[in-house]
Design a protein around this motif. Structure first.
Motif, short mmCIF file in Angstrom:
data_model
loop_
_atom_site.label_atom_id
_atom_site.label_comp_id
_atom_site.label_asym_id
_atom_site.label_seq_id
_atom_site.Cartn_x
_atom_site.Cartn_y
_atom_site.Cartn_z
N TYR A 162 -35.82 50.39 -83.45
CA TYR A 162 -35.50 49.18 -84.21
C TYR A 162 -35.83 47.97 -83.34
CZ TYR A 162 -33.09 45.31 -86.34
OH TYR A 162 -32.82 44.09 -86.91
N ARG A 163 -36.54 47.00 -83.94
CA ARG A 163 -36.83 45.73 -83.29
C ARG A 163 -36.47 44.60 -84.25
NH1 ARG A 163 -42.86 46.99 -81.11
NH2 ARG A 163 -42.24 48.24 -79.33
N ARG A 164 -35.97 43.53 -83.68
CA ARG A 164 -35.70 42.32 -84.46
C ARG A 164 -36.63 41.24 -83.92
NH1 ARG A 164 -33.47 40.28 -89.15
NH2 ARG A 164 -32.73 38.19 -88.75
N TRP A 165 -37.47 40.70 -84.82
CA TRP A 165 -38.43 39.67 -84.45
C TRP A 165 -37.85 38.31 -84.78
CZ3 TRP A 165 -43.02 40.46 -81.97
CH2 TRP A 165 -43.45 41.79 -81.87
N PHE A 166 -38.17 37.30 -83.96
CA PHE A 166 -37.71 35.93 -84.16
C PHE A 166 -38.76 34.99 -83.61
CE2 PHE A 166 -35.93 38.02 -80.48
CZ PHE A 166 -36.32 37.20 -79.43
N GLY A 167 -38.88 33.81 -84.18
CA GLY A 167 -39.87 32.83 -83.71
C GLY A 167 -40.80 32.41 -84.82
#
Length: 187
Positions: A162-167
């Motif tokens: 699981y990865r959470r991307w932001f930006g």
């Protein structure tokens, strides 16, 4: 003479297990997998890749096509990951790069098979037309996996990630993947 023999036999019992359990230095491999990209409040996208896990449709969000894992101790795995894509269509060129790092902990490194837990993070840059419009996103996440390393050199893994991307480029994006890997152990 008798003391020397006893010391030699004693050393054999101490050194032999250490040599038999020589830890790997590195592992090089590839994988295949399924990735679900689910933006908050949007429709999910499902990607399948051989090799990789979702490298074709959205190039900056990848399980690595090739991976290199370094074993810093019997329990600790360090895995740098790097990705570059250049896509040209209709005179327009898109670029994406990603640099990720994963650090994992093997729960039973002395066994042929071991579960592991890993944390990872990194950054991706996406440019859809000229270097002036580059958007950058960061990611952080974790993985739970199982790795089987055979004595003769091959290793097989299965990993749920699981990865959470932001930006800028991938804000509020959930990246969920199931990756199967096969590699060669370097001792």
């Amino acid at each position: 003479m008798r003391t020397t023999t006893l010391i030699g036999v004693g050393l054999l019992f101490v050194v032999a297990p250490a040599l038999a359990q020589e830890r790997p230095k590195a592992e090089i491999g590839t994988g295949l997998g399924l990735t679900v990209l689910a933006p908050d409040g949007g429709d999910a996208i499902v990607l399948f890749g051989i090799p990789g896990a979702g490298t074709a449709s959205i190039p900056a969000l990848v399980a690595p096509v090739l991976y290199v894992t370094f074993f810093t101790s019997p329990q600790v795995m360090v895995e740098p990951q790097f990705h570059v894509s250049v896509i040209n269509s209709g005179g327009e060129t898109a670029y994406s790069t990603a640099v990720m790092g994963q650090v994992g902990y093997l729960f039973a490194p002395e066994r042929t098979g071991s579960a592991y837990l890993a944390g990872h993070g990194g950054v991706a840059a996406l440019d859809l037309g000229g270097f002036s419009s580059t958007e950058v996103s960061g990611a952080a996440g974790f993985a739970l996996g199982y790795r089987v390393a055979l004595r003769s050199g091959p290793a097989v893994r299965v990993e749920a990630r699981y990865r959470r991307w932001f930006g800028d480029a991938f804000d509020q994006l959930n990246d969920i993947a199931l990756v199967f890997g096969i590699g060669a152990v370097i001792r």
